[in-house]
Design a protein around this motif. Structure first.
Motif, PDB file in Angstrom:
ATOM      1  N   GLN A  74       0.605  -1.417   0.199  1.00  7.46           N
ATOM      2  CA  GLN A  74      -0.027  -0.310   0.422  1.00  7.46           C
ATOM      3  C   GLN A  74       1.262   1.490  -0.029  1.00  7.46           C
ATOM      4  O   GLN A  74       1.909   1.259   1.022  1.00  7.46           O
ATOM      5  CB  GLN A  74      -1.115  -0.044   1.067  1.00  7.46           C
ATOM      6  CG  GLN A  74      -1.872   1.311   1.666  1.00  7.46           C
ATOM      7  CD  GLN A  74      -3.398   1.329   0.579  1.00  7.46           C
ATOM      8  OE1 GLN A  74      -3.583   0.131   0.209  1.00  7.46           O
ATOM      9  NE2 GLN A  74      -3.104   2.249   0.059  1.00  7.46           N
ATOM     10  N   THR A  75       0.319   2.013  -0.818  1.00 11.27           N
ATOM     11  CA  THR A  75       1.212   3.620  -0.938  1.00 11.27           C
ATOM     12  C   THR A  75       0.097   4.280  -1.039  1.00 11.27           C
ATOM     13  O   THR A  75      -0.682   4.182  -1.351  1.00 11.27           O
ATOM     14  CB  THR A  75       1.791   3.205  -2.302  1.00 11.27           C
ATOM     15  OG1 THR A  75       1.374   4.111  -4.116  1.00 11.27           O
ATOM     16  CG2 THR A  75       3.181   2.117  -2.103  1.00 11.27           C
ATOM     17  N   ASN A  76       0.870   5.427  -0.931  1.00 11.91           N
ATOM     18  CA  ASN A  76       0.186   6.821  -0.713  1.00 11.91           C
ATOM     19  C   ASN A  76      -1.346   7.137  -2.765  1.00 11.91           C
ATOM     20  O   ASN A  76      -1.866   7.741  -2.939  1.00 11.91           O
ATOM     21  CB  ASN A  76       0.576   7.980  -1.257  1.00 11.91           C
ATOM     22  CG  ASN A  76       0.886   7.914  -0.227  1.00 11.91           C
ATOM     23  OD1 ASN A  76       0.856   8.001   1.380  1.00 11.91           O
ATOM     24  ND2 ASN A  76       2.370   8.863   0.204  1.00 11.91           N
ATOM     25  N   HIS A  77      -0.601   6.005  -3.361  1.00 16.44           N
ATOM     26  CA  HIS A  77      -0.861   6.452  -5.076  1.00 16.44           C
ATOM     27  C   HIS A  77      -1.478   5.076  -5.448  1.00 16.44           C
ATOM     28  O   HIS A  77      -1.830   4.568  -6.108  1.00 16.44           O
ATOM     29  CB  HIS A  77       0.595   6.039  -6.018  1.00 16.44           C
ATOM     30  CG  HIS A  77       1.567   7.719  -5.502  1.00 16.44           C
ATOM     31  ND1 HIS A  77       1.169   8.601  -5.935  1.00 16.44           N
ATOM     32  CD2 HIS A  77       2.962   7.207  -5.098  1.00 16.44           C
ATOM     33  CE1 HIS A  77       2.440   9.391  -5.177  1.00 16.44           C
ATOM     34  NE2 HIS A  77       2.972   8.072  -5.576  1.00 16.44           N
ATOM     35  N   GLY A  78      -1.604   3.896  -3.919  1.00 15.79           N
ATOM     36  CA  GLY A  78      -3.039   2.588  -4.473  1.00 15.79           C
ATOM     37  C   GLY A  78      -2.178   1.438  -4.226  1.00 15.79           C
ATOM     38  O   GLY A  78      -1.307   1.889  -3.627  1.00 15.79           O
ATOM     39  N   LYS A  79      -2.783   0.395  -4.275  1.00 19.13           N
ATOM     40  CA  LYS A  79      -1.938  -0.659  -3.794  1.00 19.13           C
ATOM     41  C   LYS A  79      -2.089  -1.699  -4.759  1.00 19.13           C
ATOM     42  O   LYS A  79      -2.500  -1.612  -5.895  1.00 19.13           O
ATOM     43  CB  LYS A  79      -2.890  -1.071  -2.753  1.00 19.13           C
ATOM     44  CG  LYS A  79      -3.816  -2.123  -3.126  1.00 19.13           C
ATOM     45  CD  LYS A  79      -4.868  -2.261  -2.373  1.00 19.13           C
ATOM     46  CE  LYS A  79      -6.390  -2.891  -2.420  1.00 19.13           C
ATOM     47  NZ  LYS A  79      -7.175  -3.353  -2.328  1.00 19.13           N
ATOM     48  N   THR A  80      -0.722  -2.494  -4.909  1.00 18.09           N
ATOM     49  CA  THR A  80      -0.669  -4.597  -5.577  1.00 18.09           C
ATOM     50  C   THR A  80      -0.486  -5.175  -4.725  1.00 18.09           C
ATOM     51  O   THR A  80      -0.036  -4.798  -3.458  1.00 18.09           O
ATOM     52  CB  THR A  80       1.177  -3.238  -6.108  1.00 18.09           C
ATOM     53  OG1 THR A  80       0.866  -1.758  -6.697  1.00 18.09           O
ATOM     54  CG2 THR A  80       1.013  -4.507  -7.294  1.00 18.09           C
ATOM     55  N   ASP A  81      -0.998  -6.154  -5.756  1.00 21.77           N
ATOM     56  CA  ASP A  81      -1.067  -7.613  -4.696  1.00 21.77           C
ATOM     57  C   ASP A  81       0.408  -7.916  -5.589  1.00 21.77           C
ATOM     58  O   ASP A  81       0.515  -8.528  -6.543  1.00 21.77           O
ATOM     59  CB  ASP A  81      -2.222  -8.105  -4.531  1.00 21.77           C
ATOM     60  CG  ASP A  81      -3.352  -6.843  -3.397  1.00 21.77           C
ATOM     61  OD1 ASP A  81      -2.793  -6.682  -3.315  1.00 21.77           O
ATOM     62  OD2 ASP A  81      -4.907  -7.339  -4.243  1.00 21.77           O
ATOM     63  N   VAL A  82       0.953  -9.364  -5.211  1.00 20.97           N
ATOM     64  CA  VAL A  82       1.145 -10.368  -5.312  1.00 20.97           C
ATOM     65  C   VAL A  82       1.149 -11.156  -4.809  1.00 20.97           C
ATOM     66  O   VAL A  82       0.038 -11.244  -3.148  1.00 20.97           O
ATOM     67  CB  VAL A  82       2.863 -10.526  -5.084  1.00 20.97           C
ATOM     68  CG1 VAL A  82       3.780  -9.319  -6.045  1.00 20.97           C
ATOM     69  CG2 VAL A  82       3.518 -10.130  -3.940  1.00 20.97           C
ATOM     70  N   VAL A  83       1.338 -12.863  -5.281  1.00 25.45           N
ATOM     71  CA  VAL A  83       0.705 -14.114  -4.047  1.00 25.45           C
ATOM     72  C   VAL A  83       2.270 -14.795  -3.629  1.00 25.45           C
ATOM     73  O   VAL A  83       3.596 -14.725  -4.397  1.00 25.45           O
ATOM     74  CB  VAL A  83       0.288 -14.483  -4.805  1.00 25.45           C
ATOM     75  CG1 VAL A  83      -0.203 -16.406  -4.325  1.00 25.45           C
ATOM     76  CG2 VAL A  83      -1.388 -14.733  -5.552  1.00 25.45           C
TER      77      VAL A  83
END
Length: 213
Positions: A74-83
């Motif tokens: 989670q960043t100020n610019h949004g979020k990214t997911d990995v498994v």
């Protein structure tokens, strides 16, 4: 409607309500006794060492958590997911912006349980080389006599930088100024003064000094 009918309806209604409550309770108990039931959150993602400063526009962030869980960045610019892989390891490739880059992580398992958040990390992207100035001696100065064989190199750089003169470390004052004694060889002496900031940016100055006995 007679009083007896009302009483019978009330009694039957209460029994039905009790039966419904018991049924719901039995379902919950059955689910919790089921070996596949999981209400335990995955462990907090462990993040391997991160730089405090960098001159690279993108970095790899590696860590580990429960295998198969979804790790969220989670960043100020949004979020990214990995498994996370079978060993629990994971990798994010993160693009940075100039200045502060703050983010945190958490994991979510296949049952929907989420871990607590990690601490907030901050990586500073800095592409600006540090300042460095040499005040004394002047370039191409000639020194005469053995009493002048050792000279003082005076200058100033950023106080957080590391300064070297011909690969010899130089101590800095709180304001970034320095005085370094350097022993000259007979003839031409080329001095390379480097300043390296915490992000790895390098500034370099060269002066040539001459010595004659």
């Amino acid at each position: 409607m007679t009083i007896i009918t009302v009483l019978l309806f009330s009694i039957l209604g209460i029994k039905i309500l009790v039966n419904i409550i018991n049924l719901i309770t039995d379902i919950k108990i059955s689910d919790q006794s089921n070996p596949s039931y999981d209400n335990i959150p995955p462990r907090i993602p462990y993040i391997y060492s991160l730089p405090l400063h960098t001159s690279s526009s993108a970095i790899d962030i590696k860590g580990e958590t429960e295998s198969g869980s979804i790790v969220t960045l989670q960043t100020n610019h949004g979020k990214t997911d990995v498994v996370a892989g079978s060993t629990g390891s994971f990798l994010f490739k993160v693009d940075l912006t100039e200045g502060d880059n703050k983010f945190y992580f958490y994991s979510t398992d296949s049952s929907g349980n989420s871990s607590s958040k990690t601490i907030e990390y901050n990586v500073i992207l800095d592409k600006t080389p540090p300042d460095i100035e040499i005040s004394l001696p002047q370039d191409n100065t000639i020194f005469y006599g053995t009493e002048n064989m050792t000279v003082e190199i005076k200058g100033v750089s950023d106080s957080t930088s590391t300064v070297t003169i011909n690969d010899r470390y130089v101590g800095l004052a709180d304001d970034g100024s320095f005085i370094f004694k350097y022993r000259l060889n007979t003839g031409e002496n080329i001095l390379t003064i480097k300043s390296t900031d915490p992000a790895g940016n390098i500034s370099e100055k060269k002066i040539t000094l001459f010595f004659e006995e």
